[in-house]
Scaffold this motif. Structure first.
Motif, PDB file in Angstrom:
ATOM      1  N   ASP A 150      25.285  28.232  12.893  1.00 19.96           N
ATOM      2  CA  ASP A 150      26.479  28.748  13.577  1.00 19.96           C
ATOM      3  C   ASP A 150      26.790  27.941  14.837  1.00 19.96           C
ATOM      4  N   GLN A 174      34.198  23.077  15.501  1.00 16.05           N
ATOM      5  CA  GLN A 174      35.513  23.700  15.652  1.00 16.05           C
ATOM      6  C   GLN A 174      36.131  23.353  16.998  1.00 16.05           C
ATOM      7  N   ARG A 229      23.234  26.298   4.710  1.00 11.29           N
ATOM      8  CA  ARG A 229      23.997  27.287   5.476  1.00 11.29           C
ATOM      9  C   ARG A 229      25.127  26.631   6.266  1.00 11.29           C
ATOM     10  N   ARG A 287      26.836  23.982   5.418  1.00 10.58           N
ATOM     11  CA  ARG A 287      27.897  23.630   4.473  1.00 10.58           C
ATOM     12  C   ARG A 287      28.698  24.876   4.061  1.00 10.58           C
ATOM     13  N   GLU A 288      28.004  25.996   3.926  1.00 18.53           N
ATOM     14  CA  GLU A 288      28.709  27.243   3.621  1.00 18.53           C
ATOM     15  C   GLU A 288      29.670  27.622   4.742  1.00 18.53           C
ATOM     16  N   LEU A 289      29.216  27.464   5.979  1.00 15.86           N
ATOM     17  CA  LEU A 289      30.055  27.800   7.136  1.00 15.86           C
ATOM     18  C   LEU A 289      31.224  26.832   7.281  1.00 15.86           C
ATOM     19  N   LYS A 322      32.772  25.365   4.872  1.00  9.68           N
ATOM     20  CA  LYS A 322      33.756  25.780   3.874  1.00  9.68           C
ATOM     21  C   LYS A 322      34.463  27.056   4.304  1.00  9.68           C
ATOM     22  N   LYS A 323      33.687  28.002   4.843  1.00  4.55           N
ATOM     23  CA  LYS A 323      34.252  29.279   5.269  1.00  4.55           C
ATOM     24  C   LYS A 323      35.302  29.089   6.350  1.00  4.55           C
ATOM     25  N   HIS A 324      35.056  28.180   7.281  1.00  8.02           N
ATOM     26  CA  HIS A 324      35.979  27.961   8.401  1.00  8.02           C
ATOM     27  C   HIS A 324      36.984  26.846   8.120  1.00  8.02           C
ATOM     28  N   GLN A 325      37.044  26.428   6.859  1.00  2.00           N
ATOM     29  CA  GLN A 325      38.042  25.451   6.401  1.00  2.00           C
ATOM     30  C   GLN A 325      37.959  24.131   7.178  1.00  2.00           C
TER      31      GLN A 325
END
Length: 640
Positions: free
Chosen positions: A69, A76, A141, A143-145, A147-150
């Motif tokens: 995170d 971001q 994890r 890579r999942e985040l 993708k989640k946050h585009q």
């Protein structure tokens, strides 16, 4: 593993370089860099990339503290051009950019650009399976985040930009040919090329001393460096600091010794000394830290000096304690400070000579108890240096080294021979009473180096009793004498048992389960037919002839047996002693009451005066040990 405890391994993205010795710097070298921003574009591959110029000072901690995170949150902020903290850099005489602050931030951006979140390295690069597993889970994890946050992978941005340019060049309408996301990605790459998107740079102007002063001030104010780490950096010119750092961080060992310093380049003797130092460092590291420690333990083989892979700073701290003991001390802070300051102001050739002597001597001392040297007793760490739940107890290791190596070479040899003669009984008594001994000493005095001496006194007392009672450890007279020995270790009257933790739970969990596992592992060890002590098959053992070759014994498997190296080397002496054909007296272990007052150990005052205040913790390690890792207990009596 819980997501909150996952850490992304980023340490490999910025190379480390030697800052442990003074470089010759001329006045014109004292300028700083003039680049105001470390831009995204600067870190991309290509001719304009600054990534290859980046370096981390060798004394900086591993870049391995951010969660998935944390990493995505920073990305971001950078990609949406929010305000991000500056990074602090220093330009060295070779035009390399040293990162004094901001290593994690830069490494996160590099990880995204390279699509390497610590999970793309070859298997041999990982120190152990736990590190590999953690890195892969944390990388997945991230890579999942993303993708989640585009945010997506960086390669998609490059592909979109290349397609955007190609379509524009051929006069096509990109809005018809590309998706909205692709157009956004392409425009973002263009923006990186035209604006300062990245990290503002604060340059430290001056020489190495100024850079180091800045680094210390930054980390002290942020409470990122422990007192121990600060002490190591402040004394980095000494042979002891270099020895500690190179043994603990063996992959960076060449950076700790001034192989390319002007005083060494043209001095064949100095270069030869450093080559021997590097070889010795690698051997010492293997003796101490192989295999990698894991808790709870899952195999009978354990390292001699155990620190969890999640605490790399403890590896240097424990190495410093151990090297203080191999120098004939007890591993306590004042002794360590004297070693750190001993040659910090001496010329480089003196420092190299001292470092070579220190490391070679340390290896010789350690080889008395570990490894395949003919001098090695090949002590099984799980038998001697771990409690019944498999937790490493460093005071047991320190006490053994301190006791076994006291006195002249002849005295050490005599002590080892007598120990070998009674080793089987010694181990049986120790295994039965180990937790009681740890608790009795630690509960009243402390842990680690604080109890090196009383632990050594117990080992000496135990061997003395075994000699007096001829290994009859089940006799009431021996048991009574041994109880008296344990009672003298402290004034605490609370009874201690050795039966392990008691639980009302129907299932065996936690420490109770670990106690069963460790007990079963100990049963797996074989016994040396010469001394009766335990060994792990094929690990630090010698193959001996049952009927000696000199007496006609053939070299065939049926006439072979595995033994400890020292047993094999001293076989004839041990057999002569056991048959009563030779006599040997146990060398006297120094009585602290006979030492000069300044050297007397504080633990005696506890025996004579129960009201005496207990000693304080080691200030150099206090913060390290209390900072959240439960694999290594803050007190050696955790099990009791």
């Amino acid at each position: 593993m819980a997501a909150s405890s996952q850490k992304v391994y980023l340490d490999h993205h910025i190379a480390r370089d030697n800052l442990l010795y003074r470089r010759a710097i001329t006045p014109e070298d004292n300028s700083s860099g003039d680049e105001p921003y470390l831009k995204v574009e600067h870190l991309m591959t290509g001719d304009s990339s600054r990534a290859e110029l980046l370096r981390k000072p060798d004394f900086q901690r591993a870049t391995w503290a951010w969660t998935p995170d944390d990493c995505v949150s920073l990305l971001q902020s950078v990609l949406t051009e929010q305000v991000v903290p500056s990074v602090i850099l220093w330009l060295n005489p070779e035009s390399l950019w040293y990162v004094l602050d901001g290593g994690h931030r830069i490494s996160v951006l590099l990880a995204w650009l390279r699509d390497d979140w610590g999970d793309r390295r070859p298997a041999q690069d990982y120190k152990d399976e736990s590190l590999e597993k953690n890195s892969k889970e944390a990388g997945r994890r991230v890579r999942e985040l993303l993708k989640k946050h585009q945010i997506g992978p960086f390669e998609e941005y490059l592909q979109a930009h290349r397609r955007y340019k190609d379509l524009t060049l051929h006069g096509k309408d990109v809005t018809l040919e590309m998706s909205t996301e692709e157009i956004t990605y392409a425009k973002l790459v263009r923006r990186w090329q035209s604006v300062n998107m990245g990290f503002p740079i604060l340059w430290v102007k001056g020489d190495y001393e100024k850079a180091e002063e800045s680094f210390l001030n930054i980390n002290k104010s942020g409470r990122q460096l422990s007192p121990w780490e600060t002490t190591l950096v402040e004394n980095r010119r000494s042979s002891f600091a270099r020895a500690v750092t190179s043994v603990a961080r063996v992959s960076d060992r060449e950076h700790c010794w001034p192989l390319h310093a002007p005083e060494v380049k043209n001095d064949p003797r100095a270069r030869q000394q450093i080559e021997e130092i590097l070889k010795t460092v690698q051997e010492l590291h293997a003796l101490l830290f192989t295999p990698v420690y894991q808790k709870p333990i899952t195999e009978p083989r354990q390292p001699l000096l155990a620190t969890p892979y999640t605490r790399p700073e403890l590896q240097a701290a424990y190495t410093a304690e151990l090297l203080t003991i191999t120098e004939g001390n007890k591993g306590q802070p004042p002794e360590m400070r004297r070693l750190l300051q001993r040659d910090a102001k001496e010329p480089v050739p003196v420092m190299i000579t001292n470092g070579q002597r220190l490391l070679v001597h340390a290896r010789e001392v350690i080889e008395n108890i570990a490894g395949k040297s003919p001098r090695s007793l090949a002590l099984v760490p799980l038998v001697y240096f771990y409690n019944t739940q498999g937790t490493f107890v460093r005071s047991l290791l320190y006490g053994m080294i301190y006791w076994l190596n006291r006195g002249t070479t002849t005295e050490v040899q005599s002590r080892k021979r007598l120990f070998t003669l009674h080793r089987g009984a010694f181990e049986n008594v120790l295994l039965e009473n180990k937790d009681r001994v740890i608790g009795r000493i630690g509960r009243r005095i402390g842990s680690g180096p604080e109890v090196t001496y009383p632990t050594a006194l117990y080992f000496d007392g135990l061997l003395t009793l075994l000699i007096e009672h001829d290994d009859r450890i089940t006799d009431e007279q021996f048991r009574s004498s041994h109880e008296n020995l344990i009672e003298t270790l402290s004034t605490d009257d609370q009874p201690l048992t050795s039966n392990g933790p008691v639980s009302t739970d129907r299932l065996f969990r936690g420490k109770a389960r670990e106690t069963v596992h460790v007990g079963n592992f100990v049963k797996m060890f074989q016994e040396c037919s010469i001394c009766g002590g335990r060994f792990y098959p094929s690990d630090s053992t010698h193959i001996d002839h049952v009927v000696q070759h000199a007496r006609g014994g053939p070299t065939v498997p049926s006439n072979a047996r595995e033994t400890h190296p020292f047993c094999n080397n001293q076989r004839e002496v041990i057999e002569a002693l056991r048959a009563g054909q030779e006599q040997l007296s146990l060398p006297q272990f120094e009585d602290p009451r006979k030492l000069p007052k300044a050297q007397q150990l504080s633990f005696l005052s506890f025996i004579e005066d129960p009201e005496t205040e207990e000693p304080g913790d080691n200030p150099l390690l206090e913060e390290l040990e209390s900072s959240g890792d439960t694999d290594v207990p803050t007190s050696d009596d955790e099990s009791t």
